[in-house]
Design a protein around this motif. Structure first.
Motif, PDB file in Angstrom:
ATOM      1  N   GLY A  40       0.797  -1.223   0.000  1.00 44.66           N
ATOM      2  CA  GLY A  40       0.000   0.000   0.000  1.00 44.66           C
ATOM      3  C   GLY A  40       0.824   1.264   0.000  1.00 44.66           C
ATOM      4  O   GLY A  40       0.400   2.295  -0.545  1.00 44.66           O
ATOM      5  N   ASP A  41       2.026   1.216   0.590  1.00 43.96           N
ATOM      6  CA  ASP A  41       2.850   2.424   0.646  1.00 43.96           C
ATOM      7  C   ASP A  41       3.648   2.654  -0.633  1.00 43.96           C
ATOM      8  O   ASP A  41       4.449   3.575  -0.714  1.00 43.96           O
ATOM      9  CB  ASP A  41       3.764   2.417   1.872  1.00 43.96           C
ATOM     10  CG  ASP A  41       4.691   1.214   1.933  1.00 43.96           C
ATOM     11  OD1 ASP A  41       4.782   0.469   0.938  1.00 43.96           O
ATOM     12  OD2 ASP A  41       5.331   1.003   2.988  1.00 43.96           O
ATOM     13  N   THR A  42       3.428   1.810  -1.650  1.00 42.73           N
ATOM     14  CA  THR A  42       4.010   2.042  -2.980  1.00 42.73           C
ATOM     15  C   THR A  42       2.922   2.274  -4.035  1.00 42.73           C
ATOM     16  O   THR A  42       3.217   2.299  -5.230  1.00 42.73           O
ATOM     17  CB  THR A  42       4.882   0.851  -3.415  1.00 42.73           C
ATOM     18  OG1 THR A  42       4.072  -0.335  -3.495  1.00 42.73           O
ATOM     19  CG2 THR A  42       6.030   0.623  -2.454  1.00 42.73           C
ATOM     20  N   THR A  43       1.675   2.440  -3.588  1.00 40.86           N
ATOM     21  CA  THR A  43       0.532   2.534  -4.502  1.00 40.86           C
ATOM     22  C   THR A  43       0.034   3.971  -4.595  1.00 40.86           C
ATOM     23  O   THR A  43      -0.334   4.569  -3.580  1.00 40.86           O
ATOM     24  CB  THR A  43      -0.611   1.610  -4.011  1.00 40.86           C
ATOM     25  OG1 THR A  43      -0.130   0.265  -3.917  1.00 40.86           O
ATOM     26  CG2 THR A  43      -1.793   1.665  -4.966  1.00 40.86           C
ATOM     27  N   ALA A  88      12.245 -13.336   9.204  1.00 41.77           N
ATOM     28  CA  ALA A  88      12.107 -12.254   8.235  1.00 41.77           C
ATOM     29  C   ALA A  88      11.231 -11.156   8.825  1.00 41.77           C
ATOM     30  O   ALA A  88      10.378 -11.417   9.676  1.00 41.77           O
ATOM     31  CB  ALA A  88      11.495 -12.757   6.934  1.00 41.77           C
ATOM     32  N   THR A  89      11.432  -9.943   8.362  1.00 45.22           N
ATOM     33  CA  THR A  89      10.714  -8.799   8.913  1.00 45.22           C
ATOM     34  C   THR A  89      10.170  -7.914   7.798  1.00 45.22           C
ATOM     35  O   THR A  89      10.610  -8.004   6.643  1.00 45.22           O
ATOM     36  CB  THR A  89      11.637  -7.947   9.797  1.00 45.22           C
ATOM     37  OG1 THR A  89      12.742  -7.480   9.001  1.00 45.22           O
ATOM     38  CG2 THR A  89      12.170  -8.757  10.967  1.00 45.22           C
ATOM     39  N   ALA A  90       9.247  -7.054   8.164  1.00 45.45           N
ATOM     40  CA  ALA A  90       8.739  -6.065   7.223  1.00 45.45           C
ATOM     41  C   ALA A  90       9.798  -4.986   6.996  1.00 45.45           C
ATOM     42  O   ALA A  90      10.629  -4.733   7.867  1.00 45.45           O
ATOM     43  CB  ALA A  90       7.466  -5.424   7.760  1.00 45.45           C
ATOM     44  N   PRO A  91       9.796  -4.342   5.846  1.00 44.51           N
ATOM     45  CA  PRO A  91      10.745  -3.244   5.614  1.00 44.51           C
ATOM     46  C   PRO A  91      10.413  -2.065   6.509  1.00 44.51           C
ATOM     47  O   PRO A  91       9.285  -1.912   6.983  1.00 44.51           O
ATOM     48  CB  PRO A  91      10.543  -2.905   4.141  1.00 44.51           C
ATOM     49  CG  PRO A  91       9.147  -3.339   3.841  1.00 44.51           C
ATOM     50  CD  PRO A  91       8.919  -4.557   4.681  1.00 44.51           C
ATOM     51  N   GLY A  92      11.415  -1.218   6.744  1.00 45.62           N
ATOM     52  CA  GLY A  92      11.209  -0.031   7.554  1.00 45.62           C
ATOM     53  C   GLY A  92      10.497   1.058   6.782  1.00 45.62           C
ATOM     54  O   GLY A  92       9.919   0.815   5.717  1.00 45.62           O
ATOM     55  N   PRO A  93      10.530   2.283   7.295  1.00 44.81           N
ATOM     56  CA  PRO A  93       9.857   3.396   6.615  1.00 44.81           C
ATOM     57  C   PRO A  93      10.381   3.595   5.186  1.00 44.81           C
ATOM     58  O   PRO A  93      11.540   3.312   4.897  1.00 44.81           O
ATOM     59  CB  PRO A  93      10.202   4.601   7.502  1.00 44.81           C
ATOM     60  CG  PRO A  93      10.524   4.016   8.841  1.00 44.81           C
ATOM     61  CD  PRO A  93      11.165   2.698   8.562  1.00 44.81           C
ATOM     62  N   VAL A  94       9.503   4.080   4.326  1.00 42.12           N
ATOM     63  CA  VAL A  94       9.901   4.388   2.961  1.00 42.12           C
ATOM     64  C   VAL A  94      10.941   5.509   2.988  1.00 42.12           C
ATOM     65  O   VAL A  94      10.756   6.504   3.707  1.00 42.12           O
ATOM     66  CB  VAL A  94       8.678   4.831   2.123  1.00 42.12           C
ATOM     67  CG1 VAL A  94       9.106   5.208   0.701  1.00 42.12           C
ATOM     68  CG2 VAL A  94       7.632   3.724   2.093  1.00 42.12           C
TER      69      VAL A  94
END
Length: 360
Positions: free
Chosen positions: A283-286, A335-341
């Motif tokens: 969602g943060d790349t859309t 594994a982890t989610a990526p940090g802030p954009v």
């Protein structure tokens, strides 16, 4: 056979039956960890070395094929290894344009049109100027635009430089199933919406429509009992389906006449889409504004007025999805989610609800 080009990367042939046929001929060079310098192959391809800072991923938030590469790069944490150039959502037949940047030139390559990077390597390049493409920064020339191999290679070939905790999006034990399913998704869904939208006869459209909805009904059933398409975690299969699903209600339902119903009216697919949308990297790349502007302005054969609709209401994408009850998790243990954009890569036109969810 008459031939036309949509330089958004949707090169198409209008067959004698009116069916949309995608041009799938690409520059199929690859960037591989196993080579130390460019190696010419017997089949004419070149294999290029993995070198941090050497390449720039040229993309556009509007394009679904480019979107999958943006998601993969972010999930793998390759932002400091492969830079990102973003073209604007609208263009003419000559190619994507970097009109979002100061002076309307890409700040790293110094080019106005992506076409320049293609012509730098192939002065008489005869096919569509497509995104995603990887460009060699020093020579300002295109290396590859072969999106079927480009995205898996971002997962496999750059592992030495990926972030700590980066997920394996293409596990060896699941590759056969992923490959089989992504091939089906490409033919019937990713490309299926285009077969509907660019059909030039009623029969061609009717057949495309039936094929698309057969596939979406199959995926609805599949996702009613499992959180993700393959295995217990996000894989390339999910990354390949997401760009089509997230564009569906906003564009394909109306613009491409894929209007039996909306994704928001299909319980499993709607929950699945919300689950992915709310995962960092998706969602943060859309950018819905750029997505709608691209389709409704560039496709003048489909929308000659170039009027961009204001709807639909997409705020529901950040509502609770309840998919946790099916088991699984976005990423495997460890594994982890990526940090802030990164600051310079944030989506320019987030919906208020989208911004509140990811940045609030």
């Amino acid at each position: 056979m008459s031939t036309s080009k949509d330089w958004a990367g949707d090169a198409k042939n209008a067959s004698t039956t009116g069916e949309f046929v995608r041009d799938t001929r690409y520059i199929d060079d690859r960037i591989l960890a196993s080579v130390e310098k460019p190696e010419q192959q017997e089949d004419g391809r070149t294999f290029w070395p993995v070198v941090p800072g050497k390449y720039r991923l040229m993309a556009a938030r509007a394009c679904p094929w480019a979107h999958r590469s943006i998601i993969t790069r972010r999930l793998k944490g390759l932002e400091d290894v492969i830079s990102l150039g973003l073209a604007g959502p609208t263009h003419d037949k000559r190619s994507w344009v970097f009109d979002l940047d100061p002076g309307e030139v890409d700040p790293v390559l110094g080019i106005h049109r992506l076409q320049e990077a293609y012509f730098e390597r192939f002065p008489d390049y005869p096919r569509g100027i497509t995104v995603p493409a990887i460009v060699d920064i020093e020579s300002k020339s295109v290396v590859t635009n072969d999106f079927p191999s480009l995205v898996p290679d971002l997962n496999d070939q750059w592992s030495e430089y990926e972030r700590e905790g980066a997920p394996d999006l293409y596990p060896e034990s699941l590759r056969e199933e992923i490959d089989e399913l992504t091939s089906y998704i490409f033919k019937e869904v990713n490309n299926g919406v285009y077969r509907c939208g660019f059909a030039s006869t009623q029969d061609a459209y009717d057949q495309a429509y039936e094929r698309l909805w057969d596939a979406l009904d199959y995926l609805e059933e599949r996702l009613s009992t499992r959180r993700y398409l393959v295995g217990e975690h996000i894989t390339l299969a999910d990354i390949y389906l997401y760009p089509t699903l997230v564009r569906f209600d906003a564009v394909y339902h109306g613009h491409f006449k894929c209007n039996r119903n909306k994704i928001s009216e299909m319980p499993a697919l709607w929950g699945y889409l919300r689950d992915l949308f709310q995962t960092p990297g998706f969602g943060d790349t859309t950018d819905f504004k750029e997505i709608k502007e691209h389709y409704y302005i560039v496709h003048t054969d489909v929308n000659p007025t170039q009027v961009v609709p204001q709807g639909p209401d997409l705020s529901g994408l950040v509502s609770e999805h309840g998919r946790e009850q099916l088991g699984g998790s976005p990423f495997a243990p460890g594994a982890t989610a990526p940090g802030p954009v990164p600051e310079g890569e944030r989506v320019r036109n987030m919906l208020p609800e989208q911004q509140a969810f990811f940045e609030g």
